[in-house]
Design a protein around this motif. Sequence first.
Motif, PDB file in Angstrom:
ATOM      1  N   PHE A   1      11.360   3.335  -9.388  1.00 32.56           N
ATOM      2  CA  PHE A   1      11.651   4.528  -8.592  1.00 32.56           C
ATOM      3  C   PHE A   1      10.879   4.487  -7.272  1.00 32.56           C
ATOM      4  O   PHE A   1      11.445   4.687  -6.191  1.00 32.56           O
ATOM      5  N   ALA A   2       9.592   4.180  -7.346  1.00 31.99           N
ATOM      6  CA  ALA A   2       8.762   4.129  -6.136  1.00 31.99           C
ATOM      7  C   ALA A   2       9.231   3.016  -5.198  1.00 31.99           C
ATOM      8  O   ALA A   2       9.330   3.209  -3.982  1.00 31.99           O
TER       9      ALA A   2
ATOM     10  N   THR B   1       0.451  15.618  -2.447  1.00 29.73           N
ATOM     11  CA  THR B   1       1.114  15.159  -1.229  1.00 29.73           C
ATOM     12  C   THR B   1       0.549  13.782  -0.874  1.00 29.73           C
ATOM     13  O   THR B   1      -0.561  13.427  -1.302  1.00 29.73           O
ATOM     14  N   ILE B   2       1.299  13.059  -0.066  1.00 34.47           N
ATOM     15  CA  ILE B   2       0.837  11.748   0.394  1.00 34.47           C
ATOM     16  C   ILE B   2      -0.497  11.915   1.135  1.00 34.47           C
ATOM     17  O   ILE B   2      -1.423  11.135   0.949  1.00 34.47           O
TER      18      ILE B   2
ATOM     19  N   GLN C   1       0.835  -1.199   0.000  1.00 35.61           N
ATOM     20  CA  GLN C   1       0.000   0.000   0.000  1.00 35.61           C
ATOM     21  C   GLN C   1       0.881   1.265   0.000  1.00 35.61           C
ATOM     22  O   GLN C   1       0.606   2.209  -0.735  1.00 35.61           O
ATOM     23  N   ALA C   2       1.946   1.246   0.792  1.00 29.81           N
ATOM     24  CA  ALA C   2       2.877   2.380   0.825  1.00 29.81           C
ATOM     25  C   ALA C   2       3.510   2.592  -0.545  1.00 29.81           C
ATOM     26  O   ALA C   2       3.616   3.719  -1.038  1.00 29.81           O
TER      27      ALA C   2
ATOM     28  N   GLU D   1      -1.911   2.264   9.016  1.00 26.32           N
ATOM     29  CA  GLU D   1      -1.039   3.225   9.700  1.00 26.32           C
ATOM     30  C   GLU D   1       0.427   3.065   9.277  1.00 26.32           C
ATOM     31  O   GLU D   1       1.116   4.036   9.015  1.00 26.32           O
ATOM     32  N   PHE D   2       0.887   1.812   9.191  1.00 21.46           N
ATOM     33  CA  PHE D   2       2.273   1.569   8.779  1.00 21.46           C
ATOM     34  C   PHE D   2       2.511   2.075   7.352  1.00 21.46           C
ATOM     35  O   PHE D   2       3.536   2.691   7.064  1.00 21.46           O
ATOM     36  N   ALA D   3       1.548   1.818   6.464  1.00 18.78           N
ATOM     37  CA  ALA D   3       1.670   2.270   5.067  1.00 18.78           C
ATOM     38  C   ALA D   3       1.753   3.794   5.014  1.00 18.78           C
ATOM     39  O   ALA D   3       2.567   4.365   4.288  1.00 18.78           O
ATOM     40  N   GLU D   4       0.916   4.438   5.808  1.00 19.05           N
ATOM     41  CA  GLU D   4       0.914   5.907   5.845  1.00 19.05           C
ATOM     42  C   GLU D   4       2.238   6.434   6.391  1.00 19.05           C
ATOM     43  O   GLU D   4       2.825   7.369   5.849  1.00 19.05           O
TER      44      GLU D   4
END
Length: 142
Positions: free
Chosen positions: A83-84, A28-29, A14-15, A46-49
């Motif tokens: 890149f991501a 922005t994210i 997800q990140a 939450e971890f992905a964010e």
Amino acid sequence: MSKGKMTRREEREQAFILVFQQLINRNTIEEIIDAAEESAEIRVAEFAERLASGVEENNAVVDDKIEKNIRGWSMTRLSKVSFALLRVAIYEMMFVDSIPVSVSINEAVDLAKKYGGADDAPFINGVLGSVAKELEPANEER
């Protein structure tokens, strides 16, 4: 996305998707997460964010690491998938002490196999391998 508890692997994926979207639309994210949560029944873990926001906050440092380790490539030639993935994995390797470097590398390679072209996984493995060597003194202190 399933409604149940996500695995760390799904959260990392997800990140990656958030960071990938940012490369495309330059929002922005936080804006990307808000839009995703409004438009669909997606709850960003939450971890992905934290991961995606961390990448965003540390883009300069992370991109510098990428540039130094893509030998013979220019940043503009990298696929957005590569890149991501490099951004997420290198951010993890540099700033998330609770995740072993080998896990960050393996997860990025697996995501490259899923989302990238045939050359992406070995390329990412090679770049992250040289980043890991560069970071080794710091890793031994963990």
